[in-house]
Scaffold this active site. Sequence first.
Site, PDB file in Angstrom:
ATOM      1  CG  HIS A 391      62.588 -14.313  22.904  1.00  0.00           C
ATOM      2  ND1 HIS A 391      62.260 -15.527  23.464  1.00  0.00           N
ATOM      3  CD2 HIS A 391      61.494 -13.525  23.076  1.00  0.00           C
ATOM      4  CE1 HIS A 391      61.025 -15.470  23.930  1.00  0.00           C
ATOM      5  NE2 HIS A 391      60.536 -14.255  23.721  1.00  0.00           N
ATOM      6  CD  GLU A 392      61.371  -9.699  22.720  1.00  0.00           C
ATOM      7  OE1 GLU A 392      60.360  -9.577  22.005  1.00  0.00           O
ATOM      8  OE2 GLU A 392      61.331 -10.142  23.881  1.00  0.00           O
ATOM      9  CG  HIS A 395      58.010 -12.266  19.846  1.00  0.00           C
ATOM     10  ND1 HIS A 395      57.083 -13.266  19.968  1.00  0.00           N
ATOM     11  CD2 HIS A 395      58.635 -12.193  21.061  1.00  0.00           C
ATOM     12  CE1 HIS A 395      57.144 -13.784  21.195  1.00  0.00           C
ATOM     13  NE2 HIS A 395      58.075 -13.142  21.861  1.00  0.00           N
ATOM     14  CG  HIS A 398      54.883 -15.202  14.255  1.00  0.00           C
ATOM     15  ND1 HIS A 398      54.515 -15.892  15.392  1.00  0.00           N
ATOM     16  CD2 HIS A 398      54.006 -15.597  13.291  1.00  0.00           C
ATOM     17  CE1 HIS A 398      53.472 -16.661  15.120  1.00  0.00           C
ATOM     18  NE2 HIS A 398      53.145 -16.499  13.853  1.00  0.00           N
TER      19      HIS A 398
END
Length: 601
Positions: A391-392, A395, A398
């Site tokens: 998940h991180e 980020h 991105h």
Amino acid sequence: MPNKTLPNREDIAPEFKWHLEDIYPNDDLWEKDFKAVGGLIEKVESYKGKLGESAKTMLEAFRTQEDLNRIDEMVFTYARMRRDENNANPVYQALTDRSESLSARVQAAISFFIPEILSLPAETLEQFRKEEPGLELYRFALEEIYRQKPHTLSPAEEQIIARAEEVTQAPANIFTMLNNADLTFPPIKDEEGNEVEVTHGRYINFMESKDRRVRKDAFASMYSAYRKLINTVAATYNSSVKKDVFYARVRQYPSALEASLFNDNVPLEVYDNLIKTVRNNIDKMYRYVALRKKILELDELHMYDLYTPMVKEVKWEVPYPRAIEMVQKGLAPLGTAYIQTAAEGINSGWVDVYENKGKTSGAYSWGPYGVHPYVLLNYQDNLNNVFTLAHEMGHAMHSYYAYREQPYIYAHYKIFTAEVASTVNETLLIRHLLDTVSERDKKLYLLNHYLEQFRGTVFRQTMFAEFEKITHEKMEAGEALTPELLCQIYHRLNVDYYGPDMVVDDDIKYEWARIPHFYSAFYVYKYATGFSAATSLAGQILEQGDQAVTRYLDFLKKGGSDYSLNLLRAAGVDMTSPQPVQEGLDVFAKLLDEFEKHVNS
């Protein structure tokens, strides 16, 4: 998981710490930039009243403001992330306080910018763009400024609001220090009878325990601490809601919710449709709760029974190195370049891995433009933490692509799209594991985990979103948010969302008091919408291959260069419709079917 007390920061091996030296090799260089920001503040202020003089002046002002914001961002990010390593460290408490004061000065200094541009005739701006090609870069930024015109005040009023920012940060800062530095939880005995410390990072581990006594004791330990401080936390949250309502009213928004949504250019219907669609499908959550109760063979299902795997016989420990391998294989559909960049980042100081005394709880990705992204974890050896890593890193990647491809002004994407990138990673990982794990028990465990993702990300975050909507509406109606009322609202929502087969323990009414996201109002709904969008995009990536991957990577590279809904539409999903949320909930129902099929096989 360690059995005794948490290690000190200096006891963590260097290879498991992030390299903040990549921002500033030492604090002296931080001080140098801190002072440089002061000089840039003066330079920016020199343009006050002059933006309409010429195209050249306006371009210089834009560029100077960008330089100011970029360096201020580095100063603030470094100080705050250093403090996050150990919130009790007085050196970085001081640097953080100073950087917050500096950022407030920066906001005050640039507060004239938007009102002054809005005071100029549209024809003047059009003429400036023709005269100065460099202003073309700022076309979307200017469009966004004009969109804000109905909610922008006079230069003097904007400066007052900007100067108030340091004060209005108080509720979030107080909660952070209370929650991470001061709050302690009574110890419990683990499965072997050893006395162990309860921490934020270990709490979910205890909740996943096969031993129901451990789960119950950890639950009681956690909420006993908040119960003792409920008046203080309620006053802190009350102040945060008042801040939201104040800003909304000053800027002439119909409500605090609409003020928040306006920032993303998201219509109110997106928020309301999410709650309505989840409420309309709440029978699926009731079905899941009933299934959990049945499989765990419990006469009563309590709130502390929600996280323990339904597949009791599976113990799946995942050390951090193995987690990295799993994530890399899961994200393979995104292409070799994506995987290699992520791997290089993980191995070169992007990630702060393990929990230590005073470290900020939870996980996040952050980092200033011009360096590289960072990831804070509090890694525990379980599958949940593998997904947190994925998940991180979503980020982080991105940010990596957006920082690389966009100029500073468009490099920072909105939270609305950020939660899509992180959740696409999680979705690809779970799909990969479900396809490759052959053992029936592990497949059941993964299905359980995926179901829990829906429960935690769609249902639970929507419940949080509804809590925020209710509390802000009550404040706006003039009601007092007393501790009793806040607990009553939260307890009622748990009854509504979990249904008749759940014993909604009295202590759960205090859970709102430990949710950090409530101090960034109307943030959590984006987890639910992001999960829905990610479910669609991940499906397209797996089914369509390169074409969908290209669209998706283009979406990452665009950063904040367009409105979130437009960026997502170009990537392949329309979030103005309730359809993506409904489709996601339909996937949840199919997973329930598959889970029941494997259980009965």
